[in-house]
Every structure is written in C-alpha cells, then in structure tokens.
Scaffold this motif. Sequence first.
Motif, PDB file in Angstrom:
ATOM      1  N   GLU A   1       8.433  18.630   3.119  1.00 55.61           N
ATOM      2  CA  GLU A   1       8.329  17.362   2.660  1.00 55.61           C
ATOM      3  C   GLU A   1       7.743  16.380   3.622  1.00 55.61           C
ATOM      4  N   PHE A   2       7.245  15.256   3.144  1.00 58.78           N
ATOM      5  CA  PHE A   2       6.350  14.211   3.772  1.00 58.78           C
ATOM      6  C   PHE A   2       7.113  13.709   5.270  1.00 58.78           C
ATOM      7  N   SER A   3       8.520  13.294   4.679  1.00 60.57           N
ATOM      8  CA  SER A   3       9.302  12.833   5.785  1.00 60.57           C
ATOM      9  C   SER A   3       9.428  13.912   7.078  1.00 60.57           C
ATOM     10  N   GLU A   4       9.448  14.995   6.875  1.00 57.75           N
ATOM     11  CA  GLU A   4       9.466  15.870   7.795  1.00 57.75           C
ATOM     12  C   GLU A   4       8.565  15.872   9.001  1.00 57.75           C
ATOM     13  N   TYR A   5       7.529  15.201   8.726  1.00 56.09           N
ATOM     14  CA  TYR A   5       6.582  15.129   9.858  1.00 56.09           C
ATOM     15  C   TYR A   5       6.165  13.713  10.215  1.00 56.09           C
ATOM     16  N   GLN A   6       7.189  12.943  10.179  1.00 63.29           N
ATOM     17  CA  GLN A   6       7.044  11.517  10.429  1.00 63.29           C
ATOM     18  C   GLN A   6       7.775  11.239  11.859  1.00 63.29           C
TER      19      GLN A   6
ATOM     20  N   ASN B   1       0.728  -1.043   0.051  1.00 65.41           N
ATOM     21  CA  ASN B   1      -0.051   0.016  -0.040  1.00 65.41           C
ATOM     22  C   ASN B   1       0.893   1.361   0.133  1.00 65.41           C
ATOM     23  N   PRO B   2       0.885   1.892  -1.098  1.00 64.97           N
ATOM     24  CA  PRO B   2       2.035   3.011  -1.241  1.00 64.97           C
ATOM     25  C   PRO B   2       1.302   4.156  -0.722  1.00 64.97           C
TER      26      PRO B   2
ATOM     27  N   ASP C   1       0.750  -3.182   4.930  1.00 62.53           N
ATOM     28  CA  ASP C   1      -0.670  -3.186   5.666  1.00 62.53           C
ATOM     29  C   ASP C   1      -1.226  -1.860   5.442  1.00 62.53           C
ATOM     30  N   PHE C   2      -2.520  -1.972   5.013  1.00 62.75           N
ATOM     31  CA  PHE C   2      -3.024  -0.424   4.741  1.00 62.75           C
ATOM     32  C   PHE C   2      -3.452   0.158   5.840  1.00 62.75           C
ATOM     33  N   ASN C   3      -3.489  -0.303   7.232  1.00 60.44           N
ATOM     34  CA  ASN C   3      -3.722   0.373   8.442  1.00 60.44           C
ATOM     35  C   ASN C   3      -2.449   1.267   8.668  1.00 60.44           C
ATOM     36  N   VAL C   4      -1.277   0.570   8.432  1.00 60.75           N
ATOM     37  CA  VAL C   4       0.162   1.296   8.632  1.00 60.75           C
ATOM     38  C   VAL C   4       0.220   2.339   8.170  1.00 60.75           C
ATOM     39  N   ALA C   5      -0.213   2.352   6.744  1.00 62.34           N
ATOM     40  CA  ALA C   5       0.016   3.371   5.718  1.00 62.34           C
ATOM     41  C   ALA C   5      -1.181   4.424   6.202  1.00 62.34           C
ATOM     42  N   VAL C   6      -2.262   4.280   6.843  1.00 61.51           N
ATOM     43  CA  VAL C   6      -3.116   5.126   7.065  1.00 61.51           C
ATOM     44  C   VAL C   6      -2.464   5.849   8.291  1.00 61.51           C
ATOM     45  N   GLU C   7      -1.889   5.180   9.340  1.00 61.96           N
ATOM     46  CA  GLU C   7      -1.515   5.650  10.484  1.00 61.96           C
ATOM     47  C   GLU C   7      -0.356   6.642  10.074  1.00 61.96           C
ATOM     48  N   LYS C   8       0.396   6.417   9.131  1.00 64.93           N
ATOM     49  CA  LYS C   8       1.463   7.378   8.612  1.00 64.93           C
ATOM     50  C   LYS C   8       0.798   8.465   8.311  1.00 64.93           C
ATOM     51  N   VAL C   9      -0.258   8.746   7.219  1.00 63.31           N
ATOM     52  CA  VAL C   9      -0.894   9.931   6.981  1.00 63.31           C
ATOM     53  C   VAL C   9      -1.142  10.615   7.816  1.00 63.31           C
ATOM     54  N   MET C  10      -2.244   9.643   8.886  1.00 59.12           N
ATOM     55  CA  MET C  10      -2.495  10.519  10.143  1.00 59.12           C
ATOM     56  C   MET C  10      -1.573  11.268  11.019  1.00 59.12           C
ATOM     57  N   ASN C  11      -0.325  10.438  11.118  1.00 52.67           N
ATOM     58  CA  ASN C  11       0.789  11.354  11.935  1.00 52.67           C
ATOM     59  C   ASN C  11       1.235  12.432  11.162  1.00 52.67           C
ATOM     60  N   TYR C  12       1.287  12.419   9.809  1.00 55.73           N
ATOM     61  CA  TYR C  12       1.696  13.439   9.013  1.00 55.73           C
ATOM     62  C   TYR C  12       0.873  14.655   9.024  1.00 55.73           C
ATOM     63  N   ALA C  13      -0.617  14.267   9.210  1.00 53.23           N
ATOM     64  CA  ALA C  13      -1.473  15.381   9.352  1.00 53.23           C
ATOM     65  C   ALA C  13      -1.651  16.065  10.737  1.00 53.23           C
ATOM     66  N   VAL C  14      -1.338  15.106  11.747  1.00 50.02           N
ATOM     67  CA  VAL C  14      -1.590  15.723  13.044  1.00 50.02           C
ATOM     68  C   VAL C  14      -0.316  16.571  13.307  1.00 50.02           C
ATOM     69  N   ALA C  15       0.881  16.317  12.816  1.00 51.04           N
ATOM     70  CA  ALA C  15       2.203  17.233  12.891  1.00 51.04           C
ATOM     71  C   ALA C  15       2.119  18.466  12.030  1.00 51.04           C
TER      72      ALA C  15
ATOM     73  N   LYS D   1       4.206  11.756  -5.783  1.00 51.02           N
ATOM     74  CA  LYS D   1       5.163  10.525  -5.756  1.00 51.02           C
ATOM     75  C   LYS D   1       5.213   9.594  -4.716  1.00 51.02           C
ATOM     76  N   PRO D   2       5.532   8.315  -4.754  1.00 51.26           N
ATOM     77  CA  PRO D   2       5.608   7.614  -3.401  1.00 51.26           C
ATOM     78  C   PRO D   2       6.677   8.120  -2.605  1.00 51.26           C
ATOM     79  N   VAL D   3       6.000   8.157  -1.257  1.00 51.71           N
ATOM     80  CA  VAL D   3       6.946   8.618  -0.443  1.00 51.71           C
ATOM     81  C   VAL D   3       7.064   7.413   1.001  1.00 51.71           C
ATOM     82  N   ALA D   4       6.255   6.472   0.585  1.00 53.98           N
ATOM     83  CA  ALA D   4       6.297   5.308   1.420  1.00 53.98           C
ATOM     84  C   ALA D   4       5.626   4.290   1.187  1.00 53.98           C
ATOM     85  N   LYS D   5       6.294   2.964   1.437  1.00 51.85           N
ATOM     86  CA  LYS D   5       5.576   1.759   1.044  1.00 51.85           C
ATOM     87  C   LYS D   5       5.215   0.925   2.170  1.00 51.85           C
ATOM     88  N   THR D   6       3.885   0.299   2.379  1.00 55.31           N
ATOM     89  CA  THR D   6       3.750  -0.499   3.535  1.00 55.31           C
ATOM     90  C   THR D   6       3.063  -1.637   3.146  1.00 55.31           C
TER      91      THR D   6
END
Length: 316
Positions: free
Chosen positions: A311-316, A209-210, A227-241, A220-225
Amino acid sequence: MRVGLIVDSACDLPFEFARKHDLFVLPVTAIIDGQTYIDYHDPVRTQEFYQSGLLDKGHEAETEAFSTEQIQKLFLEKIVTEFDVAFCETVTRSRSQIFQNASEAMNAVMANYEPARKAAGRDGKFSMRVIDSKQIFAGQGLLAAHTLKLIGQNLSKNALRHEVESFTDKIYTCVIPRDLHYIRERARRRGDKTVSAFAAFLGKALNINPIIFGQGVEGKPVAKTRDFNVAVEKVMNYAVARVEAGLLTPYVSLSCGLSWTEIEDLPGLNRLRDACEQNGVELLLSQMGITSAIYVGPGSICLALAAEPHEFSEYQ
C-alpha cells in the motif's frame, strides 16, 4: 531470431532509451481545435506543443487511434520486414481503441505477410502478439523497459509472452493530476464517467491535488494536498522508500507534463536519482508525450514501478 517491440505513443519513455533499443512507436492521432496532428512521440515536436500552449485546457483536444488499415500497413512495411517475432504492447484496452485495432491488424497481417517478407529478403516464418499492457503512460513505459530486458535474455517467444502478460499485474502507478476539471472534461468527451463533476469542482475550488495510486488504471485517491509540490514530495518519498525496499525490475518510470526546467525543480527528484543509483535502478525520466498530456492534462505527473503487493501508506 530477431525480436521487435512495438508500443503506442501513449507510452512514456525517454527518447534516447527508446532509440537505443530500437523501439517502434505506433502513432496516435491528436485532434486539437479541429486540426489533426500525428503523435510520433518525437521529443522536439512534443516540446513545441508545450511551448505553444496547445495542450492547455482552453483548447478542444482529443486523441484517436490509428485505424486497423493504417496499423496493418505499418506492420507490413516496418515490422514484418525487420523482425521474426514482434510484440505490440498497447495502452490499456479499457481506455483506448488501439488494442482492438492492433489485434485486427495483426490477424490480417498474419494471413498475408509472406509477399512483404519475401520482397525484403527475409527467410522463415513471422509471428506476432498484441498485448494489453493494462497500463497508461509511465506504467506502459515500465512494462516496455522490462520487456526489452526479457528480450535480451533470449527467452522463447511463448515464455516471453507469458512473462510479459503476468508482469502487467505487478506494476504500481502514482498519478498526480494538476487539474481535475481538465480530466473530467476530457473524460466526458470520451464517455468516461470515472471523474465526477463534484470531484472536479472540489479540486478546482480548494486547489486540491490528489495522489491516485494503484495497479495499472485501477487507482484510488490515497492522499489529498492543497499544494502540488507537497503531493510530488509524497510520491518521491514513496518511490525512494520502495526502491530501497526492493523492486521486481530495475527501473522506475517517471513522466511529467512539464517543461524540462520545471521537471528539474521537482522536490525530491534528486533524492530519487540518488536512491536509484545506490540500488542499481535506472530512472526512466521523460517529458509526458502529447497523447498522455491530452489524456491527463499538462502539469500532471505519473510514476510507475514494479514490486510485491503493498500500500502507498506503508512507504510514507
């Protein structure tokens, strides 16, 4: 001066929010297994589509923009007679014919609006502008919400147009497609080769799940997991930060191609809600519309916000 905002049905926003702000939705035609449906972005109809399984990849599905003539008729009947100034924000022109058709319809309307306006008892001139949002789905919804905020500030029409057109480049979008093979097949029918057969096979074979991240559709792809839930959590972490770091408009737009029960179970959603509430940000949470779901596939998620370059990585 009464200003109206028009979006097309690829724009994902909560139904109550759109209704509260008198948002006019330009329909899109959906063709599924040879049967034609008109997507008015009605939440009841959308829910029926999810429950019926018509949006699943086993069905032949595509979307088609309303013709210039159809759009012109709607503009004359619904827009000219109600507003003095109108802005029409379309899904990115690089992915749809809607911008072109709406622009041609606008030109025809501007040359012939007087009789319809007079019959409706409206005085004065009418003006209109069609804007390429450069966005899809939640990104288009975020732009619409920001535009409504600007309309409330009573800017001149030229200032409003300038603000909207410059703001489109400040929107960042995260997309988690649930099935790359689905996207590739839909893209292939449109002649869009941006999703390769290899990437689709890889995603299907390895359950990848990219996370696609970028400005507008230039992602562009910034992460590949795996597990769908892991991908969702990464996006939520980004949004919160990112919410805590500060946004350029007080909205986060999140559209999900899921049932409402599944949406409420998304990992990190409540943390995002809390972060938005604590920072004076409104979370625009919606079920992905029929047009959006056909494009990116049921089960997918799209999140958009506006911020300074990062960048996405700045908020992980």
